[in-house]
Motif scaffolding. Structure first.
Motif, PDB file in Angstrom:
ATOM      1  N   SER A  79       0.829  -1.211   0.000  1.00  0.00           N
ATOM      2  CA  SER A  79       0.000   0.000   0.000  1.00  0.00           C
ATOM      3  C   SER A  79       0.860   1.255   0.000  1.00  0.00           C
ATOM      4  O   SER A  79       2.034   1.224   0.377  1.00  0.00           O
ATOM      5  CB  SER A  79      -0.926   0.015   1.216  1.00  0.00           C
ATOM      6  N   LEU A  80       0.232   2.362  -0.390  1.00  0.00           N
ATOM      7  CA  LEU A  80       0.930   3.644  -0.359  1.00  0.00           C
ATOM      8  C   LEU A  80       1.179   4.106   1.074  1.00  0.00           C
ATOM      9  O   LEU A  80       2.100   4.881   1.325  1.00  0.00           O
ATOM     10  CB  LEU A  80       0.148   4.688  -1.157  1.00  0.00           C
ATOM     11  N   TYR A  81       0.408   3.604   2.028  1.00  0.00           N
ATOM     12  CA  TYR A  81       0.666   3.899   3.433  1.00  0.00           C
ATOM     13  C   TYR A  81       2.032   3.342   3.828  1.00  0.00           C
ATOM     14  O   TYR A  81       2.779   3.975   4.582  1.00  0.00           O
ATOM     15  CB  TYR A  81      -0.407   3.286   4.345  1.00  0.00           C
ATOM     16  N   VAL A  83       4.540   2.838   1.720  1.00  0.00           N
ATOM     17  CA  VAL A  83       5.521   3.686   1.040  1.00  0.00           C
ATOM     18  C   VAL A  83       5.793   4.931   1.888  1.00  0.00           C
ATOM     19  O   VAL A  83       6.940   5.355   2.050  1.00  0.00           O
ATOM     20  CB  VAL A  83       5.046   4.073  -0.382  1.00  0.00           C
ATOM     21  N   GLU A  84       4.740   5.512   2.451  1.00  0.00           N
ATOM     22  CA  GLU A  84       4.906   6.690   3.315  1.00  0.00           C
ATOM     23  C   GLU A  84       5.795   6.367   4.516  1.00  0.00           C
ATOM     24  O   GLU A  84       6.623   7.188   4.914  1.00  0.00           O
ATOM     25  CB  GLU A  84       3.543   7.222   3.785  1.00  0.00           C
ATOM     26  N   LYS A  87       9.454   6.475   3.709  1.00  0.00           N
ATOM     27  CA  LYS A  87      10.016   7.815   3.505  1.00  0.00           C
ATOM     28  C   LYS A  87      10.782   8.286   4.735  1.00  0.00           C
ATOM     29  O   LYS A  87      11.591   9.205   4.640  1.00  0.00           O
ATOM     30  CB  LYS A  87       8.922   8.808   3.114  1.00  0.00           C
ATOM     31  N   ILE A  94      10.070   2.972  -6.202  1.00  0.00           N
ATOM     32  CA  ILE A  94       9.144   1.837  -6.308  1.00  0.00           C
ATOM     33  C   ILE A  94       9.367   1.133  -7.637  1.00  0.00           C
ATOM     34  O   ILE A  94       9.332   1.757  -8.699  1.00  0.00           O
ATOM     35  CB  ILE A  94       7.680   2.300  -6.220  1.00  0.00           C
ATOM     36  N   GLY A 137      -2.530   0.974  -6.038  1.00  0.00           N
ATOM     37  CA  GLY A 137      -1.978   2.317  -5.925  1.00  0.00           C
ATOM     38  C   GLY A 137      -0.459   2.306  -5.986  1.00  0.00           C
ATOM     39  O   GLY A 137       0.157   3.186  -6.595  1.00  0.00           O
ATOM     40  N   VAL A 138       0.141   1.305  -5.361  1.00  0.00           N
ATOM     41  CA  VAL A 138       1.606   1.183  -5.392  1.00  0.00           C
ATOM     42  C   VAL A 138       2.067   0.938  -6.825  1.00  0.00           C
ATOM     43  O   VAL A 138       3.013   1.573  -7.302  1.00  0.00           O
ATOM     44  CB  VAL A 138       2.096   0.058  -4.458  1.00  0.00           C
ATOM     45  N   MET A 141       1.828   4.057  -8.925  1.00  0.00           N
ATOM     46  CA  MET A 141       2.805   5.090  -8.580  1.00  0.00           C
ATOM     47  C   MET A 141       4.251   4.627  -8.753  1.00  0.00           C
ATOM     48  O   MET A 141       5.184   5.356  -8.395  1.00  0.00           O
ATOM     49  CB  MET A 141       2.586   5.548  -7.127  1.00  0.00           C
TER      50      MET A 141
END
Length: 168
Positions: A79-81, A83-84, A87, A94, A137-138, A141
């Motif tokens: 998930s993009l969560y 990925v966050e 960071k 990615i 979403g991943v 992106m």
């Protein structure tokens, strides 16, 4: 997605000096300690995300990074969560590995890993669960996409090209 070639890509990264952290292994480690009797891994993953937030598996994975690691790759971002969360370590790159569903199913049926279903309908349900977690979403992106739809040699050639771009 499951059966796409993530593990093969990760092996290539290891050969280039990356410390590769399997998010699935980090999750399984927690699962072995905290799973309810008879609880499936995917159900456990959903439950801990509800309790600790959508980025919990990334946080568990970050805990596995050795202090001496210079190049780190996380295999299995969902998930993009997540990925966050990564960071916190720097600016993540990615790489999505894409394979057509029928080819992935064929690979999973032949490898028969413990967490692979033996039934095509179960594999489709697993894909839908992955999509609900946010993997689409991943993929959308991704900085790079490696298409894994032919031979292992071709996949390795395509992967090597991407890895060289990343290392520049």
């Amino acid at each position: 997605m499951p059966g796409s070639g993530k593990t093969e890509f990760a092996k290539m990264l290891k050969e280039k000096g990356f410390q590769v952290i399997s998010m699935g292994d980090a999750l399984r480690k927690r699962y072995e300690k905290e799973a309810r009797h008879g609880e499936k891994l995917m159900d456990f993953a959903k439950r801990i995300r509800e309790i600790y937030g959508e980025g919990v598996v990334a946080r568990l994975s970050i805990e596995e990074v050795p202090p001496s690691a210079k190049l780190v790759a996380f295999e299995g971002v969902r998930s993009l969560y997540e990925v966050e969360e990564f960071k916190r370590l720097g600016e993540p790159i990615i790489v999505a590995i894409h394979s057509p569903p029928q080819l992935r199913y064929s690979r999973m049926m032949s490898r028969m890993r413990q967490d692979d279903s033996k039934d095509i309908q179960e594999l489709r349900r697993r894909d839908l669960d992955e999509i609900k977690l946010g993997i689409g979403g991943v993929i959308a992106m991704a900085d790079y996409v490696v298409l894994n739809d032919s031979s292992i040699e071709e996949f390795k050639r395509r992967s090597e090209e991407i890895i060289q771009r990343i290392l520049r």
